[in-house]
Design a protein around this motif. Structure first.
Motif, short mmCIF file in Angstrom:
data_model
loop_
_atom_site.label_atom_id
_atom_site.label_comp_id
_atom_site.label_asym_id
_atom_site.label_seq_id
_atom_site.Cartn_x
_atom_site.Cartn_y
_atom_site.Cartn_z
N ASP A 22 0.82 -1.23 0.00
CA ASP A 22 0.00 0.00 0.00
C ASP A 22 0.85 1.28 0.00
N LYS A 23 2.16 1.12 0.27
CA LYS A 23 3.04 2.30 0.28
C LYS A 23 3.94 2.35 -0.96
N VAL A 24 3.75 1.40 -1.86
CA VAL A 24 4.63 1.32 -3.04
C VAL A 24 3.92 1.92 -4.27
N ALA A 25 4.58 2.90 -4.90
CA ALA A 25 4.06 3.45 -6.15
C ALA A 25 4.16 2.35 -7.21
N HIS A 26 3.10 2.17 -8.01
CA HIS A 26 3.14 1.13 -9.04
C HIS A 26 2.30 1.56 -10.24
N LYS A 42 6.34 11.96 -10.83
CA LYS A 42 5.72 12.54 -9.63
C LYS A 42 6.15 11.84 -8.34
N SER A 43 6.41 10.52 -8.41
CA SER A 43 6.84 9.81 -7.20
C SER A 43 8.31 10.08 -6.89
N GLY A 44 9.08 10.39 -7.93
CA GLY A 44 10.51 10.63 -7.74
C GLY A 44 11.34 9.35 -7.83
N TYR A 45 10.70 8.19 -8.02
CA TYR A 45 11.44 6.93 -8.12
C TYR A 45 11.88 6.68 -9.55
N SER A 46 13.05 6.06 -9.72
CA SER A 46 13.53 5.83 -11.08
C SER A 46 12.93 4.56 -11.70
N ALA A 47 12.39 3.67 -10.86
CA ALA A 47 11.74 2.45 -11.37
C ALA A 47 10.66 2.04 -10.38
N VAL A 48 9.56 1.48 -10.89
CA VAL A 48 8.47 1.01 -10.01
C VAL A 48 7.94 -0.34 -10.51
N HIS A 113 20.38 -5.14 -7.45
CA HIS A 113 19.07 -4.53 -7.71
C HIS A 113 18.74 -3.54 -6.58
N PRO A 114 18.40 -2.28 -6.91
CA PRO A 114 18.09 -1.30 -5.87
C PRO A 114 16.88 -1.70 -5.02
N PHE A 115 15.95 -2.45 -5.65
CA PHE A 115 14.84 -3.02 -4.87
C PHE A 115 14.43 -4.35 -5.46
N VAL A 116 13.85 -5.20 -4.62
CA VAL A 116 13.38 -6.51 -5.08
C VAL A 116 11.92 -6.66 -4.67
N GLY A 127 4.92 -6.38 -1.56
CA GLY A 127 5.68 -5.17 -1.26
C GLY A 127 7.06 -5.25 -1.88
N ILE A 128 7.96 -4.37 -1.42
CA ILE A 128 9.34 -4.40 -1.93
C ILE A 128 10.35 -4.40 -0.78
N LEU A 129 11.52 -4.92 -1.10
CA LEU A 129 12.65 -4.82 -0.18
C LEU A 129 13.64 -3.88 -0.85
N THR A 130 13.99 -2.78 -0.19
CA THR A 130 14.89 -1.81 -0.81
C THR A 130 16.30 -1.94 -0.21
N ARG A 131 17.26 -1.46 -1.00
CA ARG A 131 18.65 -1.44 -0.54
C ARG A 131 18.76 -0.59 0.74
N ARG A 132 17.94 0.46 0.78
CA ARG A 132 17.98 1.38 1.93
C ARG A 132 17.68 0.66 3.25
N THR A 133 16.65 -0.21 3.25
CA THR A 133 16.28 -0.90 4.49
C THR A 133 17.38 -1.89 4.91
P1 2BA Z 1 15.54 5.09 -6.88
O1 2BA Z 1 14.26 5.73 -7.28
O2 2BA Z 1 16.66 5.17 -7.88
O3 2BA Z 1 15.99 5.74 -5.52
C1 2BA Z 1 17.31 5.60 -5.02
C2 2BA Z 1 17.33 6.05 -3.58
O4 2BA Z 1 17.02 7.44 -3.52
C3 2BA Z 1 16.24 5.36 -2.75
O5 2BA Z 1 16.78 4.17 -2.26
C4 2BA Z 1 15.97 6.38 -1.65
O6 2BA Z 1 16.96 6.32 -0.65
C5 2BA Z 1 16.13 7.70 -2.41
N1 2BA Z 1 14.83 8.15 -2.96
C6 2BA Z 1 14.53 8.27 -4.26
N2 2BA Z 1 13.28 8.75 -4.42
C7 2BA Z 1 12.76 8.95 -3.18
C8 2BA Z 1 11.48 9.44 -2.68
N3 2BA Z 1 10.47 9.83 -3.49
N4 2BA Z 1 11.31 9.48 -1.34
C9 2BA Z 1 12.31 9.10 -0.51
N5 2BA Z 1 13.53 8.63 -0.93
C10 2BA Z 1 13.76 8.56 -2.24
P2 2BA Z 1 15.85 2.99 -1.71
O7 2BA Z 1 14.89 3.52 -0.71
O8 2BA Z 1 16.77 1.90 -1.30
O9 2BA Z 1 14.98 2.53 -2.96
C11 2BA Z 1 15.54 1.74 -3.98
C12 2BA Z 1 14.64 1.74 -5.17
O10 2BA Z 1 13.39 1.14 -4.80
C13 2BA Z 1 14.28 3.13 -5.69
O11 2BA Z 1 15.31 3.54 -6.55
C14 2BA Z 1 12.94 2.87 -6.36
O12 2BA Z 1 13.13 2.36 -7.68
C15 2BA Z 1 12.32 1.75 -5.50
N6 2BA Z 1 11.39 2.26 -4.47
C16 2BA Z 1 11.69 2.58 -3.18
N7 2BA Z 1 10.59 2.95 -2.49
C17 2BA Z 1 9.56 2.88 -3.34
C18 2BA Z 1 8.15 3.15 -3.23
N8 2BA Z 1 7.57 3.57 -2.08
N9 2BA Z 1 7.39 2.98 -4.34
C19 2BA Z 1 7.95 2.56 -5.51
N10 2BA Z 1 9.26 2.27 -5.67
C20 2BA Z 1 10.06 2.44 -4.62
#
Ligand code: 2BA
Length: 148
Positions: A22-26, A42-48, A113-116, A127-133
């Protein structure tokens, strides 16, 4: 001198680290590319993740995949944004995890992979597992010992 709490890290459950669906942009597989570009921008993520209408995982899509598709030989072919669908461009061969998989498997996948994406036995997206967690978990369990 630093050391890790190895037992705590290795016994961490994937479910505890998961960003829940529910917290993942898709996007959905039959969305036009322009919708996917809007969600990504708009989400700011490079891949979803890409899902079907029943919330089953289909693949993932990135801004780079979309821009590569609309980039023609001489100019951008922006009409492709409305003509093509997410399924025409997405990467459908992606690694996945299940909530009962062990931590080492998750760690190995997040190297490349930045997320799985995590799915259940029926292929429904959880959901997803991110590198950040993963990095946060290591940082939290890094102990400074008294010896230097
Ligand atoms: P990226 O979008 O390339 O983001 C790389 C890192 O930049 C993220 O690492 C996070 O630390 C930061 N970041 C980017 N956009 C952000 C935002 N809108 N809000 C907060 N932090 C942001 P991770 O958190 O390890 O995420 C790894 C990858 O997982 C992201 O790569 C994205 O492709 C995906 N992701 C993470 N959270 C997501 C979510 N809620 N919905 C969809 N995709 C997500």
């Amino acid at each position: 001198m630093y050391s890790f709490d190895k037992e705590i890290i290795l016994n961490t459950k994937i479910e505890e680290l998961m960003v829940s669906s529910d917290k993942v942009a898709h996007v959905q597989f039959d969305n036009p590319l322009e919708h996917a570009l809007l969600v990504l921008t708009k989400s700011g993520y490079s891949a979803v993740p890409v899902l079907d209408h029943a919330y089953r995982l289909k693949g993932l899509i990135s801004t780079t995949m979309i821009m590569d598709t609309v980039l023609g030989i001489q100019s951008f072919e922006m009409e492709k944004l409305s003509q093509l669908k997410v399924e025409d461009v997405m990467n459908s061969s992606i690694p996945t995890l299940k909530v009962n998989h062990d931590f080492m498997r998750a760690l190995g996948l997040t190297i490349n992979h930045p997320f799985v994406c995590i799915e259940d036995d029926q292929g429904f997206f959880r959901g997803i597992l991110t590198r950040r967690t993963i990095i946060k978990l290591f940082a939290k369990n890094l102990n400074k010992s008294m010896q230097s």
